[in-house]
Design a protein around this motif. Structure first.
Motif, PDB file in Angstrom:
ATOM      1  N   GLU A  68       0.813  -1.212   0.000  1.00 11.67           N
ATOM      2  CA  GLU A  68       0.000   0.000   0.000  1.00 11.67           C
ATOM      3  C   GLU A  68       0.848   1.264   0.000  1.00 11.67           C
ATOM      4  O   GLU A  68       0.509   2.255  -0.631  1.00 11.67           O
ATOM      5  N   ASP A  69       1.972   1.255   0.718  1.00 16.27           N
ATOM      6  CA  ASP A  69       2.764   2.460   0.950  1.00 16.27           C
ATOM      7  C   ASP A  69       3.880   2.554  -0.087  1.00 16.27           C
ATOM      8  O   ASP A  69       4.903   1.871   0.015  1.00 16.27           O
ATOM      9  N   PHE A  70       3.720   3.434  -1.084  1.00 13.29           N
ATOM     10  CA  PHE A  70       4.704   3.528  -2.162  1.00 13.29           C
ATOM     11  C   PHE A  70       6.052   4.028  -1.661  1.00 13.29           C
ATOM     12  O   PHE A  70       7.096   3.775  -2.282  1.00 13.29           O
ATOM     13  N   GLU A  71       6.074   4.729  -0.513  1.00 15.81           N
ATOM     14  CA  GLU A  71       7.338   5.261  -0.005  1.00 15.81           C
ATOM     15  C   GLU A  71       8.296   4.158   0.440  1.00 15.81           C
ATOM     16  O   GLU A  71       9.496   4.393   0.583  1.00 15.81           O
ATOM     17  N   GLN A  72       7.772   2.961   0.657  1.00 20.35           N
ATOM     18  CA  GLN A  72       8.602   1.853   1.140  1.00 20.35           C
ATOM     19  C   GLN A  72       9.088   0.939   0.014  1.00 20.35           C
ATOM     20  O   GLN A  72       9.837  -0.012   0.278  1.00 20.35           O
ATOM     21  N   ILE A  73       8.706   1.227  -1.223  1.00 21.79           N
ATOM     22  CA  ILE A  73       8.985   0.292  -2.310  1.00 21.79           C
ATOM     23  C   ILE A  73      10.472   0.016  -2.466  1.00 21.79           C
ATOM     24  O   ILE A  73      10.918  -1.136  -2.492  1.00 21.79           O
ATOM     25  N   ASN A  74      11.287   1.065  -2.566  1.00 17.49           N
ATOM     26  CA  ASN A  74      12.712   0.865  -2.812  1.00 17.49           C
ATOM     27  C   ASN A  74      13.374   0.084  -1.681  1.00 17.49           C
ATOM     28  O   ASN A  74      14.169  -0.836  -1.928  1.00 17.49           O
ATOM     29  N   ALA A  75      13.044   0.448  -0.446  1.00 18.78           N
ATOM     30  CA  ALA A  75      13.641  -0.247   0.695  1.00 18.78           C
ATOM     31  C   ALA A  75      13.243  -1.710   0.709  1.00 18.78           C
ATOM     32  O   ALA A  75      14.091  -2.601   0.900  1.00 18.78           O
ATOM     33  N   TYR A  76      11.955  -1.989   0.486  1.00 19.11           N
ATOM     34  CA  TYR A  76      11.481  -3.368   0.557  1.00 19.11           C
ATOM     35  C   TYR A  76      11.982  -4.200  -0.621  1.00 19.11           C
ATOM     36  O   TYR A  76      12.169  -5.413  -0.495  1.00 19.11           O
ATOM     37  N   GLN A  77      12.204  -3.567  -1.762  1.00 17.69           N
ATOM     38  CA  GLN A  77      12.802  -4.289  -2.882  1.00 17.69           C
ATOM     39  C   GLN A  77      14.214  -4.750  -2.531  1.00 17.69           C
ATOM     40  O   GLN A  77      14.621  -5.866  -2.858  1.00 17.69           O
ATOM     41  N   GLN A  78      14.951  -3.890  -1.826  1.00 20.11           N
ATOM     42  CA  GLN A  78      16.298  -4.258  -1.397  1.00 20.11           C
ATOM     43  C   GLN A  78      16.267  -5.392  -0.381  1.00 20.11           C
ATOM     44  O   GLN A  78      17.071  -6.328  -0.452  1.00 20.11           O
ATOM     45  N   VAL A  79      15.340  -5.298   0.571  1.00 16.29           N
ATOM     46  CA  VAL A  79      15.240  -6.341   1.591  1.00 16.29           C
ATOM     47  C   VAL A  79      14.842  -7.669   0.960  1.00 16.29           C
ATOM     48  O   VAL A  79      15.352  -8.732   1.336  1.00 16.29           O
ATOM     49  N   THR A  80      13.941  -7.629  -0.017  1.00 13.44           N
ATOM     50  CA  THR A  80      13.504  -8.845  -0.699  1.00 13.44           C
ATOM     51  C   THR A  80      14.683  -9.574  -1.328  1.00 13.44           C
ATOM     52  O   THR A  80      14.747 -10.811  -1.327  1.00 13.44           O
ATOM     53  N   LYS A  81      15.635  -8.832  -1.850  1.00  7.83           N
ATOM     54  CA  LYS A  81      16.812  -9.435  -2.488  1.00  7.83           C
ATOM     55  C   LYS A  81      17.779 -10.028  -1.465  1.00  7.83           C
ATOM     56  O   LYS A  81      18.537 -10.943  -1.776  1.00  7.83           O
ATOM     57  N   LYS A  82      17.768  -9.507  -0.242  1.00 13.00           N
ATOM     58  CA  LYS A  82      18.750  -9.892   0.764  1.00 13.00           C
ATOM     59  C   LYS A  82      18.261 -10.981   1.720  1.00 13.00           C
ATOM     60  O   LYS A  82      19.056 -11.772   2.240  1.00 13.00           O
ATOM     61  N   ALA A  83      16.960 -11.024   2.000  1.00 12.53           N
ATOM     62  CA  ALA A  83      16.440 -11.909   3.040  1.00 12.53           C
ATOM     63  C   ALA A  83      16.521 -13.372   2.613  1.00 12.53           C
ATOM     64  O   ALA A  83      16.298 -13.713   1.446  1.00 12.53           O
ATOM     65  N   HIS A  84      16.829 -14.246   3.569  1.00 12.69           N
ATOM     66  CA  HIS A  84      16.899 -15.673   3.286  1.00 12.69           C
ATOM     67  C   HIS A  84      15.499 -16.265   3.088  1.00 12.69           C
ATOM     68  O   HIS A  84      15.308 -17.168   2.259  1.00 12.69           O
ATOM     69  N   HIS A  85      14.531 -15.784   3.859  1.00 14.45           N
ATOM     70  CA  HIS A  85      13.158 -16.271   3.762  1.00 14.45           C
ATOM     71  C   HIS A  85      12.212 -15.081   3.822  1.00 14.45           C
ATOM     72  O   HIS A  85      12.453 -14.128   4.569  1.00 14.45           O
ATOM     73  N   ILE A  86      11.128 -15.156   3.058  1.00 11.12           N
ATOM     74  CA  ILE A  86      10.158 -14.063   3.015  1.00 11.12           C
ATOM     75  C   ILE A  86       8.775 -14.629   3.284  1.00 11.12           C
ATOM     76  O   ILE A  86       8.348 -15.598   2.638  1.00 11.12           O
ATOM     77  N   ILE A  87       8.090 -14.021   4.241  1.00 10.95           N
ATOM     78  CA  ILE A  87       6.730 -14.419   4.606  1.00 10.95           C
ATOM     79  C   ILE A  87       5.790 -13.281   4.235  1.00 10.95           C
ATOM     80  O   ILE A  87       5.953 -12.147   4.702  1.00 10.95           O
ATOM     81  N   GLY A  88       4.811 -13.571   3.396  1.00 12.92           N
ATOM     82  CA  GLY A  88       3.823 -12.578   3.011  1.00 12.92           C
ATOM     83  C   GLY A  88       2.517 -12.796   3.764  1.00 12.92           C
ATOM     84  O   GLY A  88       2.035 -13.928   3.852  1.00 12.92           O
ATOM     85  N   ILE A  89       1.961 -11.722   4.326  1.00 11.49           N
ATOM     86  CA  ILE A  89       0.678 -11.780   5.029  1.00 11.49           C
ATOM     87  C   ILE A  89      -0.333 -10.979   4.220  1.00 11.49           C
ATOM     88  O   ILE A  89      -0.084  -9.825   3.876  1.00 11.49           O
TER      89      ILE A  89
END
Length: 268
Positions: free
Chosen positions: A191-212
């Motif tokens: 929902e929050d477009f201001e977080q897109i760049n940060a979360y894209q970076q985290v998505t590339k780095k995290a070992h596991h991703i859980i979506g709710i």
């Protein structure tokens, strides 16, 4: 705050949520502590926004009372998020979190609800970019709290240069992300477009991703942080299962667990 004290207060918050209203004497009997102790617990929980004191007891405080309606994109979506049954979605995340993990916790009212339940995990490192959530985590857990833009330590913020140094210094075991939708192209929408760049970076780095995902909201498809294939686990509310079940199966997820409130899918 001791584990026993925290557990009792979480139990009280859960009892009040389920019953809607409960008396001090009833809580005292159920939890086998004095009425004086219960009143102290209720005062604390009222200050934290979990309930409202009433004469001789407490009543459930709907989260709507403290939400800025200007930040909501869809009334039906917001009211569903405030459904107290959604606590089940976030509690399912605990099944994937181990002592000593490093977690990146996204923005969101659902992910905020997870924070008090992390008290049961030891030696966590929790990374987030929401000061209010960081303060809540400091109150409820013994975790090392890392705030993007600073580190929360004894109530002080120690400045750093943002997300890049943190992603370089910490190995993120789990990224827990609250989604607004999964579109027809299997893009993960927030929902929050201001977080897109940060979360894209985290998505590339995290070992596991859980979506709710509680239920599809009205979201902008440009607010994508990655693809469905990036997720290891998807936790859906029951109302969202009808829409996403086949899409998840077609993307190599399998249904792993289910109850009357939610269904968990894992990548095969």
């Amino acid at each position: 705050m001791s584990s026993a004290l925290l557990k009792r207060r979480l139990d009280i918050a859960e009892i009040v949520r389920k019953k809607g209203e409960v008396k001090v004497d009833e809580l005292s009997y159920m939890l086998q502590v004095s009425t004086v102790t219960i009143r102290q617990d209720l005062t604390y929980l009222e200050h934290q926004g979990y309930l409202k004191r009433s004469f001789g007891g407490a009543i459930y405080l709907s989260p709507e009372a403290s939400i800025n309606k200007n930040n909501l994109t869809n009334a039906n979506y917001s009211s569903f998020i405030d459904d107290p049954n959604n606590i089940d979605l976030v509690r399912n995340c605990l099944n994937y979190i181990n002592d000593g993990d490093t977690i990146f916790l996204s923005h969101g009212r659902l992910t905020r609800k997870l924070i008090p339940y992390l008290y049961s995990k030891r030696s966590l490192t929790i990374i987030m970019n929401d000061l209010n959530n960081a303060q809540l985590a400091k109150e409820f857990t013994d975790a090392n709290i890392i705030l993007i833009g600073g580190m929360l330590l004894e109530g002080n913020i120690l400045q750093n240069n943002g997300i890049d140094p943190i992603l370089n210094d910490y190995q993120i075991s789990h990224f827990i992300i609250e989604l607004c939708a999964i579109n027809n192209n299997n893009q993960l929408i927030i929902e929050d477009f201001e977080q897109i760049n940060a979360y894209q970076q985290v998505t590339k780095k995290a070992h596991h991703i859980i979506g709710i995902l509680p239920q599809r909201g009205i979201c902008n498809d440009d607010h994508s942080i990655g693809k469905l294939k990036n997720l290891d686990v998807v936790i859906l509310s029951r109302p969202a299962v009808t829409e996403y079940h086949q899409q998840l199966l077609d993307s190599n997820f399998r249904q792993f667990a289910a109850n009357k409130f939610s269904v968990t899918y894992q990548m095969t």
